[in-house]
Design an enzyme around this catalytic site. Structure first.
Site, mmCIF file in Angstrom:
data_model
loop_
_atom_site.group_PDB
_atom_site.id
_atom_site.type_symbol
_atom_site.label_atom_id
_atom_site.label_comp_id
_atom_site.label_asym_id
_atom_site.label_seq_id
_atom_site.Cartn_x
_atom_site.Cartn_y
_atom_site.Cartn_z
ATOM 1 N N GLY A 8 26.909 37.909 -54.682
ATOM 2 C CA GLY A 8 26.321 39.003 -53.895
ATOM 3 C C GLY A 8 26.116 40.259 -54.742
ATOM 4 C CG ASP A 57 28.507 33.145 -53.265
ATOM 5 O OD1 ASP A 57 28.124 32.724 -52.157
ATOM 6 O OD2 ASP A 57 28.385 34.323 -53.616
ATOM 7 C CG ASP A 68 33.138 27.996 -46.168
ATOM 8 O OD1 ASP A 68 33.343 29.183 -45.858
ATOM 9 O OD2 ASP A 68 32.778 27.113 -45.345
ATOM 10 C CE1 TYR A 122 29.881 44.804 -43.159
ATOM 11 C CE2 TYR A 122 29.651 47.149 -42.708
ATOM 12 C CZ TYR A 122 29.868 46.115 -43.604
ATOM 13 O OH TYR A 122 30.036 46.390 -44.935
ATOM 14 C CE LYS A 169 33.355 44.937 -44.258
ATOM 15 N NZ LYS A 169 33.875 44.142 -45.360
ATOM 16 C CB ILE A 191 27.106 49.826 -53.270
ATOM 17 C CG1 ILE A 191 28.487 50.309 -52.835
ATOM 18 C CG2 ILE A 191 27.097 49.530 -54.769
ATOM 19 C CD1 ILE A 191 29.584 49.339 -53.038
HETATM 20 C C1 AKB Z 1 25.859 48.156 -45.023
HETATM 21 O O1 AKB Z 1 24.922 48.961 -44.953
HETATM 22 O O2 AKB Z 1 26.095 47.290 -44.172
HETATM 23 C C2 AKB Z 1 26.816 48.279 -46.186
HETATM 24 C C3 AKB Z 1 27.961 49.167 -45.860
HETATM 25 C C4 AKB Z 1 27.812 50.622 -45.881
HETATM 26 O O3 AKB Z 1 29.017 48.679 -45.574
HETATM 27 N N1 AKB Z 1 26.120 48.741 -47.339
#
Ligand code: AKB
Length: 328
Positions: free
Chosen positions: A11, A34, A51, A140, A144, A170
């Site tokens: 990635g 990966d 995996d 997401y 997290k 990033i």
């Molecule tokens: C995303 O945009 O999903 C990532 C992040 C900020 O975790 N780059």
């Protein structure tokens, strides 16, 4: 001597973290893994298919290579996770849980990247503190925050040395990010060089934290190398290097490519995600506890990004022309 396994190594971050780790600890001491295979003709010296939702596969790889540190990068990014929430739960949560379980059984240390996505609309937007409200409204973000808590739990309960940072967007010129909300800040450089224009999927005033890849690599390596005694937080450190809006980024690019233009076609899903994230992080805990100190700001990153990306794009163009000639 460390023996490291990197998951999700093909990635955006892994593509540059693996070479950086190899330079630091030696080629034979870093196993990349990966669920995709390295490109044909790549000179990848030590690769395993892993995996991260398969505990036995992780455990076998750790045993086979006598791994003592896992950089667990495999995860779906924010926009893709919103499209496929069930898969995001399985990969993001399943992956971190299984990696921590293997670490518990084998004594490995673990690095896990969290994200600015771990915050939500109820979080203070400016200079977001290290410890604050975390009620994200995306799948997401949910994975997290849960991942951060699980790392803390495995440390408290089982003594696993689980560390990590909350990465902002990033930016890099080696491998593209796949399906994030901050991807515009990478795409814009490619389009500026290729076409002199870019259509942005976020509103012009969307301010987000960002970081250039060399600083992200320093963060990932730095937090794992600091001696345990200095750490009060250990895990999920806020880290940032800059924050800007699409308008500000476009203006900086225009200093190098004067005719560059930007227009906007807002994607409501990614805009809603961006709106729920902080404008700027307070990363003083990382600065105090492990001397986090990013090198690149918007101006120096843009100059470097354009300088490094231009020859790569020219090379790609030449290769494509040659391939077309041959096929034709
Ligand atoms: C995303 O945009 O999903 C990532 C992040 C900020 O975790 N780059």
């Amino acid at each position: 001597m460390k023996k490291i396994l990197v998951t999700g190594a093909l990635g955006q971050i892994g593509s540059e973290l693996v070479p950086a780790l190899r330079e630091r600890y030696g080629d034979d001491n870093v196993v990349s893994s990966d669920v995709r295979m390295p490109a044909r003709g790549s000179d990848e010296p030590l690769f395993e298919y892993v995996d991260c939702t398969n505990l036995q596969q992780i455990a076998d790889t750790v045993a086979r290579h006598e791994v003592d540190t896992i950089y667990h990068l495999a995860a779906l990014l924010s926009a893709v996770a919103e499209e496929r929430p069930r898969m995001a739960w399985e990969i993001n949560m399943g992956g971190v849980y299984k990696v921590l379980e293997v670490a518990r059984q084998t004594g490995c240390a673990v690095f896990t990247p969290s994200s600015i996505g771990a915050f939500g609309p109820g979080t203070p937007k400016e200079r977001t503190p290290q410890t604050t409200v975390q009620r994200p409204t995306t799948m997401y973000g949910v994975t997290k925050v849960a991942g951060e808590l699980l790392c803390d739990y495995y440390h408290e309960r089982f003594g696993v040395d689980a560390r990590g940072v909350r990465f902002p967007g990033i930016i890099s010129y080696v491998a593209p990010p796949g399906g994030g909300t901050t991807d515009y800040a990478v795409e814009i450089y490619y389009e500026a060089l290729k076409n002199g224009r870019y259509t942005c999927f976020l509103r012009p005033d969307s301010r987000l934290d960002m970081m250039y890849m060399p600083d992200a690599l320093h963060a990932a390596i730095g937090v794992m190398e600091v001696s345990e005694e200095r750490l009060r937080h250990r895990n999920a450190f806020n880290v940032t290097a800059m924050n800007f809006t699409p308008v500000e980024l476009a203006a900086e690019i225009r200093r190098h490519i004067p005719g560059f233009t930007i227009d906007y076609q807002v994607d409501p899903i990614r805009q809603a995600i961006a709106d729920s994230w902080p404008d700027s992080l307070d990363d003083s805990a990382a600065r105090d506890e492990w001397d986090w100190n990013p090198e690149f700001d918007l101006a120096s990153m843009t100059a470097d990004m354009l300088e490094k990306l231009a020859p790569r794009l020219a090379r790609d163009e030449t290769t494509r022309d040659e391939t077309t000639d041959t096929d034709g």
